[in-house]
Design a protein around this motif. Structure first.
Motif, PDB file in Angstrom:
ATOM      1  N   MET A   1     -14.252 -50.142 108.459  1.00  0.00           N
ATOM      2  CA  MET A   1     -15.378 -49.953 109.369  1.00  0.00           C
ATOM      3  C   MET A   1     -15.174 -48.718 110.240  1.00  0.00           C
ATOM      4  N   GLU A   2     -13.923 -48.460 110.627  1.00  0.00           N
ATOM      5  CA  GLU A   2     -13.647 -47.293 111.467  1.00  0.00           C
ATOM      6  C   GLU A   2     -13.909 -46.005 110.687  1.00  0.00           C
ATOM      7  N   GLU A   3     -13.524 -45.983 109.383  1.00  0.00           N
ATOM      8  CA  GLU A   3     -13.778 -44.803 108.560  1.00  0.00           C
ATOM      9  C   GLU A   3     -15.269 -44.567 108.355  1.00  0.00           C
ATOM     10  N   ILE A   4     -16.010 -45.671 108.156  1.00  0.00           N
ATOM     11  CA  ILE A   4     -17.461 -45.532 107.981  1.00  0.00           C
ATOM     12  C   ILE A   4     -18.116 -45.045 109.269  1.00  0.00           C
ATOM     13  N   PHE A   5     -17.686 -45.603 110.409  1.00  0.00           N
ATOM     14  CA  PHE A   5     -18.316 -45.285 111.681  1.00  0.00           C
ATOM     15  C   PHE A   5     -18.008 -43.849 112.111  1.00  0.00           C
ATOM     16  N   LYS A   6     -16.730 -43.436 111.939  1.00  0.00           N
ATOM     17  CA  LYS A   6     -16.351 -42.092 112.370  1.00  0.00           C
ATOM     18  C   LYS A   6     -16.783 -41.027 111.357  1.00  0.00           C
ATOM     19  N   GLY A   7     -16.746 -41.369 110.071  1.00  0.00           N
ATOM     20  CA  GLY A   7     -17.104 -40.394 109.043  1.00  0.00           C
ATOM     21  C   GLY A   7     -18.482 -40.670 108.467  1.00  0.00           C
ATOM     22  N   THR A   8     -19.497 -40.840 109.320  1.00  0.00           N
ATOM     23  CA  THR A   8     -20.851 -41.154 108.844  1.00  0.00           C
ATOM     24  C   THR A   8     -21.391 -40.052 107.941  1.00  0.00           C
ATOM     25  N   LYS A   9     -21.087 -38.807 108.293  1.00  0.00           N
ATOM     26  CA  LYS A   9     -21.580 -37.687 107.501  1.00  0.00           C
ATOM     27  C   LYS A   9     -20.971 -37.706 106.097  1.00  0.00           C
ATOM     28  N   ASP A  10     -19.642 -37.889 106.021  1.00  0.00           N
ATOM     29  CA  ASP A  10     -18.986 -37.957 104.714  1.00  0.00           C
ATOM     30  C   ASP A  10     -19.464 -39.158 103.916  1.00  0.00           C
ATOM     31  N   PHE A  11     -19.635 -40.302 104.622  1.00  0.00           N
ATOM     32  CA  PHE A  11     -20.118 -41.510 103.965  1.00  0.00           C
ATOM     33  C   PHE A  11     -21.517 -41.281 103.376  1.00  0.00           C
ATOM     34  N   LYS A  12     -22.370 -40.626 104.150  1.00  0.00           N
ATOM     35  CA  LYS A  12     -23.720 -40.317 103.673  1.00  0.00           C
ATOM     36  C   LYS A  12     -23.653 -39.413 102.441  1.00  0.00           C
ATOM     37  N   TYR A  13     -22.794 -38.400 102.470  1.00  0.00           N
ATOM     38  CA  TYR A  13     -22.669 -37.472 101.351  1.00  0.00           C
ATOM     39  C   TYR A  13     -22.194 -38.193 100.089  1.00  0.00           C
ATOM     40  N   GLU A  14     -21.210 -39.087 100.235  1.00  0.00           N
ATOM     41  CA  GLU A  14     -20.702 -39.840  99.084  1.00  0.00           C
ATOM     42  C   GLU A  14     -21.796 -40.728  98.487  1.00  0.00           C
ATOM     43  N   VAL A  15     -22.573 -41.395  99.364  1.00  0.00           N
ATOM     44  CA  VAL A  15     -23.655 -42.260  98.879  1.00  0.00           C
ATOM     45  C   VAL A  15     -24.680 -41.439  98.102  1.00  0.00           C
ATOM     46  N   PHE A  16     -25.050 -40.267  98.641  1.00  0.00           N
ATOM     47  CA  PHE A  16     -26.036 -39.436  97.962  1.00  0.00           C
ATOM     48  C   PHE A  16     -25.547 -39.017  96.576  1.00  0.00           C
ATOM     49  N   GLU A  17     -24.274 -38.614  96.489  1.00  0.00           N
ATOM     50  CA  GLU A  17     -23.739 -38.166  95.200  1.00  0.00           C
ATOM     51  C   GLU A  17     -23.765 -39.283  94.162  1.00  0.00           C
ATOM     52  N   LYS A  18     -23.306 -40.482  94.557  1.00  0.00           N
ATOM     53  CA  LYS A  18     -23.237 -41.591  93.601  1.00  0.00           C
ATOM     54  C   LYS A  18     -24.635 -42.074  93.220  1.00  0.00           C
ATOM     55  N   VAL A  19     -25.550 -42.118  94.173  1.00  0.00           N
ATOM     56  CA  VAL A  19     -26.919 -42.542  93.858  1.00  0.00           C
ATOM     57  C   VAL A  19     -27.600 -41.520  92.957  1.00  0.00           C
ATOM     58  N   GLN A  20     -27.355 -40.238  93.209  1.00  0.00           N
ATOM     59  CA  GLN A  20     -27.975 -39.193  92.393  1.00  0.00           C
ATOM     60  C   GLN A  20     -27.527 -39.274  90.944  1.00  0.00           C
ATOM     61  N   VAL A  21     -26.251 -39.611  90.722  1.00  0.00           N
ATOM     62  CA  VAL A  21     -25.738 -39.754  89.350  1.00  0.00           C
ATOM     63  C   VAL A  21     -26.510 -40.848  88.608  1.00  0.00           C
ATOM     64  N   GLU A  22     -26.789 -41.963  89.297  1.00  0.00           N
ATOM     65  CA  GLU A  22     -27.521 -43.061  88.658  1.00  0.00           C
ATOM     66  C   GLU A  22     -28.995 -42.711  88.457  1.00  0.00           C
ATOM     67  N   LEU A  23     -29.573 -41.946  89.397  1.00  0.00           N
ATOM     68  CA  LEU A  23     -30.992 -41.602  89.280  1.00  0.00           C
ATOM     69  C   LEU A  23     -31.239 -40.545  88.211  1.00  0.00           C
ATOM     70  N   ASN A  24     -30.212 -39.798  87.827  1.00  0.00           N
ATOM     71  CA  ASN A  24     -30.392 -38.754  86.825  1.00  0.00           C
ATOM     72  C   ASN A  24     -30.863 -39.318  85.487  1.00  0.00           C
ATOM     73  N   GLN A  25     -30.431 -40.546  85.160  1.00  0.00           N
ATOM     74  CA  GLN A  25     -30.823 -41.120  83.881  1.00  0.00           C
ATOM     75  C   GLN A  25     -32.301 -41.514  83.840  1.00  0.00           C
ATOM     76  N   PHE A  26     -32.968 -41.526  85.004  1.00  0.00           N
ATOM     77  CA  PHE A  26     -34.403 -41.795  85.062  1.00  0.00           C
ATOM     78  C   PHE A  26     -35.202 -40.526  85.377  1.00  0.00           C
ATOM     79  N   GLY A  27     -34.518 -39.391  85.486  1.00  0.00           N
ATOM     80  CA  GLY A  27     -35.200 -38.149  85.784  1.00  0.00           C
ATOM     81  C   GLY A  27     -35.617 -38.020  87.237  1.00  0.00           C
TER      82      GLY A  27
END
Length: 486
Positions: free
Chosen positions: A117-143
């Motif tokens: 929780m401390e890593e998520i709370f302090k590194g919100t920007k990095d956490f957001k970036y990681e989520v975007f990257e992983k979600v984008q990989v899954e969305l690529n298969q739907f265009g």
């Protein structure tokens, strides 16, 4: 031919003759009856979610997020995927919304489970970036492509007030530190003020003492001159030596008094300074004690807050563990029920197959019987035609051909043998004699004699078969010859 033009945020998806798969175009000619087309809107859509996730410490939280998602218009392959997979559905429909939400929630939960929780709370920007990257990989298969994403502040799940307690802890620590800082500033101000006042008083006393000494010295010098003049006058007028001695004595006395006053003033000034110093020292000690008290209170409050949070986390962990145990038991029960259902389905299927086989056998047997019956009907019709339509002759033939008479005789023989009957055969001999005699009267008597001769065998047979004996009087009848002789 039909000429169609798409809007600025649309594409034409064309299928049909002369097109291998699908074709994307902004404007095109359409061949009616051989080609079909549809319009695909490629403008992005905003999706708002409240993603519920859990950190590595099993602490649940809610991540409010707004995603702007649409097809990637600068990539033809992505547009083809979007046209095939997503365009048949309305982009505002539940199907597309659940698809995007499932991908975002799944990737967010997987990533959050690997971070504290401390890593998520302090590194919100990095956490957001990681989520975007992983979600984008899954969305690529739907265009699909994430044009923009906004992750709001993390919030607590109802019943789990981690961020609330963390905020309260921070507020309490800031308030306690502010109190300590205010107390220290106040202490320094009061001590500085007291020190300045003491220095001012000390300097004022020192200046007053020096002024008094200088003033006294100057007054003494003036008086000395005056006394000297008077003494000289008096010496000249009245015994100069006596007056000088008296003047010296008076001067000595006054000098002693002045010295005494100066020493008293110096002692009073020193004592006043020492007294003021003691008062300031006491004030400093009192402020130090207050400061230590506030610090101890802050430490105790922080420890109590930490212990409280620890107890809350332990309680949450115990609740989570029990929930997981209950879920495991429920999962096992569901699997057992599924296994039982599968066994029941297999049993039902096997029984159904057996029943189908039996039904098929019965159907085939019925078909065989029907064929045999049809053949027998043809056979009987042929025999009936051959016998000239004589049903009695046909019946007799069928009974003889089927061995019916032999079977009847066999059955009757078996029935009689099972009964074990006693058969008695006798004859009265009347027929032979009657044929030899010609008179009618003798024939009648012979018939009566025959009946009489038939009675003993008949009674014997009745006795053998039924156990009944003839009356005694029948055995007492005497023979006719004996009666004649007598």
């Amino acid at each position: 031919m039909l000429y169609r033009v798409a809007e600025s945020s649309e594409y034409l998806v064309i299928t049909g003759i002369f097109i291998g798969d699908i074709k994307l175009a902004k404007k095109a000619w359409i061949i009616p009856c051989f080609q079909s087309y549809s319009r695909v809107d490629v403008s992005p859509v905003n999706y708002t979610f409240n993603v519920q996730a859990m950190s590595a410490e099993k602490l649940p939280f809610v991540l409010p997020a707004v995603f702007t998602i649409g097809p990637r218009v600068d990539d033809e392959e992505s547009l083809l995927k979007y046209a095939k997979l997503i365009s048949p559905h309305d982009k505002h429909s539940n199907h597309v919304n659940e698809l995007v939400q499932g991908i975002i929630e799944g990737e967010t939960r997987v990533l959050a489970a690997s971070m504290t929780m401390e890593e998520i709370f302090k590194g919100t920007k990095d956490f957001k970036y990681e989520v975007f990257e992983k979600v984008q990989v899954e969305l690529n298969q739907f265009g699909l492509y994430i044009y923009n994403a906004n992750v709001k502040q993390l919030v607590d799940v109802p019943g789990h007030e981690y961020f609330s307690y963390l905020g309260q802890k921070t507020q309490m620590e800031a308030a306690n530190q502010a109190k300590v800082d205010v107390a220290e500033a106040k202490m320094k101000g009061e001590i500085g003020a007291k020190m300045r006042e003491g220095q001012t008083l000390q300097n004022a006393a020192k200046i007053d003492a020096e002024t008094r000494i200088i003033s006294t010295e100057r007054q003494g010098e003036g008086k000395k001159g005056e006394i000297r003049v008077k003494t000289e006058v008096k010496v000249y007028e009245n015994q100069r030596e006596a007056e000088i001695a008296e003047a010296n004595a008076d001067l000595a006395k006054k000098q002693a008094g002045w010295d005494k006053e100066a020493q008293v003033a110096a002692v009073e000034a020193a004592k006043a300074v020492a007294l003021r110093d003691a008062e300031l020292q006491r004030e400093v000690e009192r402020m130090n004690a207050l400061t230590m008290t506030e610090k101890l209170k802050a430490d105790l409050l922080s420890k109590a807050s930490v212990q409280y949070e620890t107890k809350v986390q332990e309680a949450n962990w115990e609740l989570y563990r029990k929930q997981k145990q209950a879920e495991a038991i429920l999962y096992e029960k569901e699997k057992e029920a599924a296994a039982q259902k599968a066994v029941a389905d297999a049993t039902f299927y096997s029984r159904q197959r057996v029943a189908d086989v039996e039904l098929y056998a019965k159907q085939k047997e019925a078909e065989g019987l029907m064929a045999v019956s049809q053949a027998q009907g043809v056979f009987l019709r042929t025999l009936l035609d051959a016998s000239g339509g004589n049903y009695a002759a046909l019946r007799d033939y069928m009974m003889i051909n089927g061995g019916m008479f032999q079977e009847i005789a066999k059955i009757n023989g078996e029935a009689v043998r099972g009964l074990q009957p006693k058969i008695s055969i006798w004859t009265n001999g009347a027929g032979g004699e009657a044929s030899m005699d010609g008179s009618g009267g003798s024939n009648a008597m012979k018939e009566v004699a025959g009946v009489y001769r038939m009675l003993p065998p008949l009674f014997k047979t009745v006795q053998e078969q039924t156990g009944m004996v003839p009356p005694p009087w029948m055995g007492t009848l005497s023979d006719s010859k004996e009666h004649t002789t007598n």
